[in-house]
Design an enzyme around this catalytic site. Structure first.
Site, short mmCIF file in Angstrom:
data_model
loop_
_atom_site.label_atom_id
_atom_site.label_comp_id
_atom_site.label_asym_id
_atom_site.label_seq_id
_atom_site.Cartn_x
_atom_site.Cartn_y
_atom_site.Cartn_z
NE ARG A 154 -4.35 -1.39 -4.46
CZ ARG A 154 -4.08 -1.74 -3.20
NH1 ARG A 154 -3.82 -0.83 -2.28
NH2 ARG A 154 -4.06 -3.01 -2.86
CG ASP A 189 -2.10 -0.85 1.18
OD1 ASP A 189 -2.39 -1.37 0.08
OD2 ASP A 189 -2.77 -1.02 2.22
P1 FDA Z 1 -13.98 9.79 -4.89
O1 FDA Z 1 -13.60 9.89 -3.46
O2 FDA Z 1 -14.04 11.04 -5.71
O3 FDA Z 1 -15.34 9.01 -4.97
C1 FDA Z 1 -16.03 8.78 -6.19
C2 FDA Z 1 -17.40 8.20 -5.87
O4 FDA Z 1 -17.25 6.97 -5.18
C3 FDA Z 1 -18.23 9.06 -4.93
O5 FDA Z 1 -18.94 10.04 -5.63
C4 FDA Z 1 -19.12 8.01 -4.30
O6 FDA Z 1 -20.14 7.65 -5.19
C5 FDA Z 1 -18.21 6.84 -4.15
N1 FDA Z 1 -17.53 6.81 -2.84
C6 FDA Z 1 -16.24 7.17 -2.61
N2 FDA Z 1 -15.93 7.00 -1.32
C7 FDA Z 1 -17.03 6.54 -0.72
C8 FDA Z 1 -17.33 6.17 0.62
N3 FDA Z 1 -16.41 6.26 1.59
N4 FDA Z 1 -18.57 5.72 0.91
C9 FDA Z 1 -19.49 5.62 -0.07
N5 FDA Z 1 -19.26 5.97 -1.37
C10 FDA Z 1 -18.06 6.42 -1.68
N6 FDA Z 1 -5.27 5.28 -0.81
C11 FDA Z 1 -3.99 5.44 -0.43
O7 FDA Z 1 -3.57 6.56 -0.12
N7 FDA Z 1 -3.16 4.35 -0.40
C12 FDA Z 1 -3.56 3.11 -0.77
O8 FDA Z 1 -2.76 2.16 -0.74
C13 FDA Z 1 -4.91 2.95 -1.18
N8 FDA Z 1 -5.38 1.73 -1.56
C14 FDA Z 1 -6.65 1.64 -2.09
C15 FDA Z 1 -7.10 0.43 -2.60
C16 FDA Z 1 -8.33 0.35 -3.21
C17 FDA Z 1 -8.80 -0.95 -3.79
C18 FDA Z 1 -9.15 1.53 -3.32
C19 FDA Z 1 -10.45 1.49 -4.05
C20 FDA Z 1 -8.73 2.70 -2.78
C21 FDA Z 1 -7.49 2.78 -2.15
N9 FDA Z 1 -7.06 3.96 -1.58
C22 FDA Z 1 -5.74 4.07 -1.17
C23 FDA Z 1 -8.02 5.08 -1.32
C24 FDA Z 1 -8.04 6.07 -2.45
O9 FDA Z 1 -6.82 6.78 -2.48
C25 FDA Z 1 -9.19 7.06 -2.29
O10 FDA Z 1 -9.00 7.75 -1.09
C26 FDA Z 1 -10.57 6.39 -2.29
O11 FDA Z 1 -10.63 5.33 -3.18
C27 FDA Z 1 -11.65 7.41 -2.73
O12 FDA Z 1 -11.36 7.88 -4.02
P2 FDA Z 1 -12.23 7.50 -5.33
O13 FDA Z 1 -11.24 7.27 -6.42
O14 FDA Z 1 -13.13 6.39 -5.06
O15 FDA Z 1 -12.97 8.85 -5.71
#
Ligand code: FDA
Length: 324
Positions: A197, A147
């Site tokens: 990732r 991670d």
């Molecule tokens: P964004 O936050 O803009 O969300 C897009 C949409 O997704 C929202 O409009 C909503 O519909 C939905 N959504 C997002 N979060 C939600 C919530 N909490 N509850 C409900 N709905 C929600 N970060 C990091 O710093 N180091 C890492 O190693 C990882 N590893 C990792 C693995 C995996 C498999 C994922 C999916 C994410 C990570 N992350 C991470 C976290 C990542 O950096 C980020 O903070 C979150 O994924 C939220 O970003 P989105 O890309 O989903 O977009």
């Protein structure tokens, strides 16, 4: 602003106490974290596999200040991999593990205290622990992804992964679109077969290191996405963002379906996870478990203020107090 306040609050024991105080609050926690034990994690993995989803399991914890704790995290992962293997879940990397270098000792200094930036001793300790986990994963036929944590740890984490890839090319790295350096990192990492990732980044970073405007983060994500999807590696696109998922699907038309995967977090957009898997895409769900769920939960709530409202209502006076 709310996000910063929440991230700053992530060290508060009082808030942690509140979150376990009512059954409704515990239900919000359970939405994101299926349980505190390895048995809970194995159960969640089994259920997700039955639904056609791939899994990566994360034993919660970070910023370890105790060398014994760092060693016990490595032991936990090895026992977890044995349990998964006994259930036939690790074959072909279907259920793998994600590890955090600071949970495995990266911030330990010579004095035994945690240090603000990783030094040679912490990096050595974390490397040795991750090496043990990687060797166990290899023996049961699965993979490990390292991670990404806050920007102070990026160089060390990428170095550890690079070193371990010399023997085990499937060790995955994580990059964060929010960091200004990531486009350059992605160009280096887009090498044949390398598992990378790409996520937006969950940490509260200084403006000198990171984009803070969400549109700038999205644009950086799209640029990194293109480099990875047009390259010879194995991209793991970790987002719930509908627009970025659509761009991934469009770029994926030019690749073999098995040569990249979508990744999402446990409890978030489960309908979209199912839809993508039903379309024939590889979809992996990141499942955190363990007692140390508080920092993880606060990061999820910071991304989703609506969930925070639900949580605050669940803490209200009308809610039943738990006996636990
Ligand atoms: P964004 O936050 O803009 O969300 C897009 C949409 O997704 C929202 O409009 C909503 O519909 C939905 N959504 C997002 N979060 C939600 C919530 N909490 N509850 C409900 N709905 C929600 N970060 C990091 O710093 N180091 C890492 O190693 C990882 N590893 C990792 C693995 C995996 C498999 C994922 C999916 C994410 C990570 N992350 C991470 C976290 C990542 O950096 C980020 O903070 C979150 O994924 C939220 O970003 P989105 O890309 O989903 O977009």
């Amino acid at each position: 602003m709310l996000r910063q306040v929440l991230l700053a609050a992530s060290a508060s024991d009082q808030i942690r106490g509140l979150l376990t105080g009512t059954s409704a609050a515990r239900a919000v926690v359970r939405r994101y974290v299926p349980g505190e034990t390895a048995a809970d994690a194995v159960r969640a993995a089994r259920e997700l596999r039955a639904a056609g989803l791939l899994v990566t399991l994360d034993y919660l914890g970070e910023d370890t200040t105790d060398p014994l704790r760092a060693a016990s995290v490595a032991t936990e992962y090895m026992a977890l991999l044995d349990s998964l293997s006994a259930e036939g879940l690790t074959e072909g990397g279907e259920v793998e593990v994600s590890v955090k270098p600071t949970a495995l000792g990266l911030l330990l200094g010579d004095s035994g205290d945690a240090v603000p930036v990783p030094g040679p001793l912490g990096e050595k300790i974390a490397t040795e622990h991750i090496e043990q986990i990687v060797a166990k994963a290899a023996s049961v036929g699965t993979t490990v992804t390292i991670d990404a944590e806050d920007h102070r740890t990026t160089d060390a984490s990428l170095r550890i992964a690079g070193k371990l890839r010399e023997e085990h090319p499937w060790v995955g790295s994580v990059v964060q679109a929010a960091l200004r350096r990531t486009e350059a990192d992605v160009r280096t990492l887009a090498a044949p077969g390398t598992r990378v990732r790409l996520c937006k980044g969950a940490y509260n970073e200084p403006v000198s290191e990171a984009y803070t405007d969400e549109h700038d983060i999205d644009k950086s994500f799209a640029r990194c996405l293109r480099t990875l999807m047009e390259g010879p590696g194995y991209p793991m696109i970790a987002t719930h963002d509908p627009r970025l998922i659509r761009i991934t699907a469009a770029l994926g038309l030019y690749r073999d379906r098995g040569s990249f995967e979508y990744q999402m977090l446990y409890g978030i957009r489960a309908d979209e996870q199912a839809r993508l898997a039903a379309s024939g895409a590889r979809v992996r769900v990141y499942v955190p478990y363990g007692q140390d769920w508080y920092g993880y939960l606060v990061r999820r709530l910071a991304e989703r203020p609506a969930s925070l409202g639900l949580l605050l209502r669940s803490l209200g006076p009308g809610q039943r107090r738990s006996s636990r």
